[in-house]
Motif scaffolding. Structure first.
Motif, mmCIF file in Angstrom:
data_model
loop_
_atom_site.group_PDB
_atom_site.id
_atom_site.type_symbol
_atom_site.label_atom_id
_atom_site.label_comp_id
_atom_site.label_asym_id
_atom_site.label_seq_id
_atom_site.Cartn_x
_atom_site.Cartn_y
_atom_site.Cartn_z
ATOM 1 N N ALA A 22 0.846 -1.181 0.000
ATOM 2 C CA ALA A 22 0.000 0.000 0.000
ATOM 3 C C ALA A 22 0.886 1.237 0.000
ATOM 4 C CB ALA A 22 -0.896 0.005 1.251
ATOM 5 N N PRO A 23 0.777 2.102 -1.041
ATOM 6 C CA PRO A 23 1.658 3.262 -1.117
ATOM 7 C C PRO A 23 1.616 4.118 0.136
ATOM 8 C CG PRO A 23 0.427 2.974 -3.171
ATOM 9 C CD PRO A 23 -0.124 1.987 -2.181
ATOM 10 N N ALA A 24 0.463 4.205 0.775
ATOM 11 C CA ALA A 24 0.355 5.059 1.954
ATOM 12 C C ALA A 24 1.203 4.553 3.108
ATOM 13 C CB ALA A 24 -1.105 5.173 2.381
ATOM 14 N N SER A 25 1.565 3.273 3.086
ATOM 15 C CA SER A 25 2.306 2.699 4.201
ATOM 16 C C SER A 25 3.812 2.804 4.014
ATOM 17 C CB SER A 25 1.914 1.229 4.390
ATOM 18 O OG SER A 25 2.319 0.475 3.258
ATOM 19 N N LYS A 26 4.243 3.307 2.835
ATOM 20 C CA LYS A 26 5.670 3.397 2.585
ATOM 21 C C LYS A 26 6.311 4.485 3.448
ATOM 22 C CE LYS A 26 5.748 1.864 -2.270
ATOM 23 N NZ LYS A 26 6.078 2.283 -3.658
ATOM 24 N N GLN A 27 7.532 4.211 3.905
ATOM 25 C CA GLN A 27 8.299 5.241 4.586
ATOM 26 C C GLN A 27 8.902 6.183 3.547
ATOM 27 O OE1 GLN A 27 10.464 2.114 7.011
ATOM 28 N NE2 GLN A 27 10.387 3.773 8.500
ATOM 29 N N THR A 28 9.236 7.388 3.971
ATOM 30 C CA THR A 28 9.755 8.400 3.055
ATOM 31 C C THR A 28 11.273 8.481 3.151
ATOM 32 O OG1 THR A 28 7.721 9.685 3.220
ATOM 33 C CG2 THR A 28 9.664 10.825 2.384
ATOM 34 N N LEU A 29 11.924 8.375 1.994
ATOM 35 C CA LEU A 29 13.385 8.448 1.887
ATOM 36 C C LEU A 29 13.753 9.745 1.175
ATOM 37 C CD1 LEU A 29 16.284 7.182 1.932
ATOM 38 C CD2 LEU A 29 15.683 6.106 -0.259
ATOM 39 N N PRO A 83 6.913 13.906 6.367
ATOM 40 C CA PRO A 83 7.331 12.976 7.436
ATOM 41 C C PRO A 83 8.494 12.099 6.968
ATOM 42 C CG PRO A 83 5.356 12.151 6.379
ATOM 43 C CD PRO A 83 5.645 13.476 5.732
ATOM 44 N N ILE A 84 9.706 12.597 7.065
ATOM 45 C CA ILE A 84 10.881 11.882 6.579
ATOM 46 C C ILE A 84 11.289 10.777 7.552
ATOM 47 C CG2 ILE A 84 13.270 12.109 5.799
ATOM 48 C CD1 ILE A 84 11.285 13.643 4.086
ATOM 49 N N SER A 85 11.571 9.593 7.014
ATOM 50 C CA SER A 85 12.052 8.480 7.834
ATOM 51 C C SER A 85 13.565 8.340 7.756
ATOM 52 C CB SER A 85 11.395 7.162 7.400
ATOM 53 O OG SER A 85 10.001 7.220 7.510
ATOM 54 N N VAL A 86 14.104 8.329 6.517
ATOM 55 C CA VAL A 86 15.538 8.105 6.303
ATOM 56 C C VAL A 86 16.052 9.137 5.310
ATOM 57 C CG1 VAL A 86 17.309 6.458 5.567
ATOM 58 C CG2 VAL A 86 15.233 5.632 6.708
ATOM 59 N N VAL A 87 17.283 9.608 5.546
ATOM 60 C CA VAL A 87 17.944 10.552 4.646
ATOM 61 C C VAL A 87 19.290 9.970 4.241
ATOM 62 C CG1 VAL A 87 18.899 12.873 4.366
ATOM 63 C CG2 VAL A 87 16.814 12.529 5.720
ATOM 64 N N VAL A 88 19.580 9.980 2.935
ATOM 65 C CA VAL A 88 20.914 9.658 2.427
ATOM 66 C C VAL A 88 21.525 10.982 1.981
ATOM 67 C CG1 VAL A 88 22.257 8.401 0.717
ATOM 68 C CG2 VAL A 88 20.214 7.356 1.705
ATOM 69 N N CYS A 89 22.618 11.415 2.629
ATOM 70 C CA CYS A 89 23.137 12.764 2.438
ATOM 71 C C CYS A 89 24.635 12.749 2.164
ATOM 72 C CB CYS A 89 22.825 13.613 3.670
ATOM 73 S SG CYS A 89 23.347 15.331 3.548
#
Length: 432
Positions: free
Chosen positions: A28-35, A75-81
């Motif tokens: 479900a797209p709504a359940s995806k975490q944000t990267l 609502p960010i979960s993970v950041v690659v920086c």
């Protein structure tokens, strides 16, 4: 900037066919975490976007200021920086992200590894530290670990917020202690009893929080253990909150809705709780459910409180190793209460208020301990009565059981004599 193995434009088209994972099934797209991917080079940004687009909601930023803006509105979960960027450095972005939300997990990338940059990144809360060029499996593993850690942190935060809210409600209620006393001392005692396990829960949550803060990466068995503990803690906080809510409803003269609960689920919860309870040590405890589950007409929290009090009392009947057995039986007809007259070896609680309508469920808590004398048997459900030393017992447990049984219009039959153990049988209505 220094290019990586993922910056060449031709590679972007190859990634679309070579590295793109298969579509997730039933996701479900709504359940995806944000990267969020932050890099001032187009190649790495788009390459990572393609790699993770089916697993996460992917956002990209070309500099630190854009990344901060996205973090404040999503609502960010993970950041690659990337660490080395024009304008704000990766470490500066990391510090700003942690101020926005400390639960955001940040993976730092660099082509110029030094001990000092690694120390800075980890000191400011980076989840991981990877060198350019990197391989796709390593990056996937780092992002997955960071996402798991973020999910655990959010679950912890939610549980802690519930705990704080419950403690606030209890603190506010203490100001109205005189009102509580006019409704009966037992209700103030229930409030006091709730506060004790909350103190333990709060201390345990603090230990988990410190463990997470001192660990750069939580994974494997440690992560699973942490998630399991958090789920159980949240369950216990929820139970305490329900007890408090029902108590406050009574004080405010609100009508508590009629409740129903599955018997086998309550027995499963009872077994789980007592398996970790210190009173179970060295004793044999057996909890047996029904072959076919039934619905009892009683609030689930009240039902569990009744069985916990009775079973813990049975486990504490003697310090010597002994057996305690919990069994259930469904009776198709009503119970002839006249067959169980009060005597020195037998007593029925709430005989007159018992809604004796078939089918009747009975749950027996039986032990082979030292038994109960006649004078104790007649007084044991009285408020504040206890045979324990003052520092070991308050005498509130069975009086609480008596109140909850009356509210459910059930009954309890006690049968015991010195040297012959004791049997407590709870009688409840069920859905026909």
């Amino acid at each position: 900037m220094v290019s990586t193995v993922l910056t060449a434009a031709p590679l972007l088209s190859r990634l679309d066919t070579t590295f793109e994972p298969p579509p997730a099934r039933n996701a479900a797209p709504a359940s995806k975490q944000t990267l969020l991917i932050v890099d001032d080079e187009e190649g790495p940004r788009q390459s990572l976007r393609i790699v993770f687009k089916n697993d996460y909601q992917v956002l990209v930023a070309s500099d630190g200021l854009e990344a901060i803006k996205l973090a404040r509105s999503n609502p960010i979960s993970v950041v690659v920086c990337d660490i080395m960027m024009l304008g704000m450095s990766g470490v500066e972005v990391l510090k700003e992200l942690k101020q926005i939300d400390s639960a955001i997990e940040v993976i730092m990338l660099t082509a110029f590894e030094t001990i000092e940059t690694a120390r800075q990144a980890l000191r400011h809360g980076a989840s991981d530290y990877l060198n350019k060029p990197f391989d796709i499996p390593t990056m996937r593993a780092a992002v997955a670990h960071a996402a798991q850690k973020h999910r655990a942190a959010i679950e912890f935060r939610q549980g802690n917020q519930q705990l704080q809210e419950l403690q606030r409600v209890i603190q506010d209620q203490r100001v109205r202690e005189e009102m509580a006393l006019t409704r009966g001392e037992i209700y103030a005692s229930v409030l006091h009893d709730i506060n004790s396990p909350l103190t333990v829960i709060s201390g345990f949550v603090e230990l988990i929080n410190r463990s997470m803060q001192n660990t750069a990466r939580v994974e494997g068995q440690q992560l699973e253990s942490l998630r399991d503990d958090l789920n159980k803690l949240n369950g216990q906080v929820g139970r305490c909150f329900e007890i408090s809510r029902r108590y406050l409803s009574f004080l405010h003269s609100q009508t508590v809705e009629k409740s129903q609960v599955g018997v086998n689920q309550i027995l499963s919860d009872l077994k789980e709780l007592l398996s970790r309870h210190p009173t179970s040590k060295d004793h044999q405890l057996s909890v047996n459910g029904l072959d076919r589950d039934v619905i009892a007409e009683i609030n689930g929290t009240d039902f569990l409180q009744i069985l916990l009090n009775l079973t813990i009392n049975a486990l504490q009947s003697t310090s010597h190793p002994h057996r305690v057995t919990v069994t259930c039986q469904l009776h198709p007809n009503s119970i002839d209460v006249h067959k169980f007259p009060d005597s020195p070896t037998q007593r029925m609680i709430n005989r007159e208020g018992f809604a004796n309508r078939s089918p009747i469920l009975t749950i027996s808590v039986e032990d082979d301990g030292p038994g109960i004398s006649g004078d104790v048997l007649t007084r044991m459900f009285d408020q504040r009565f206890t045979t324990k030393a003052p520092e070991d017992g308050t005498g509130l447990g069975l009086s609480i059981v008596k109140r909850l049984i009356r509210e459910a219009r059930g009954a309890i039959l006690i049968q015991s004599s010195p040297g012959a153990g004791a049997k407590f049988t709870v009688c409840l209505q069920t859905l026909s």
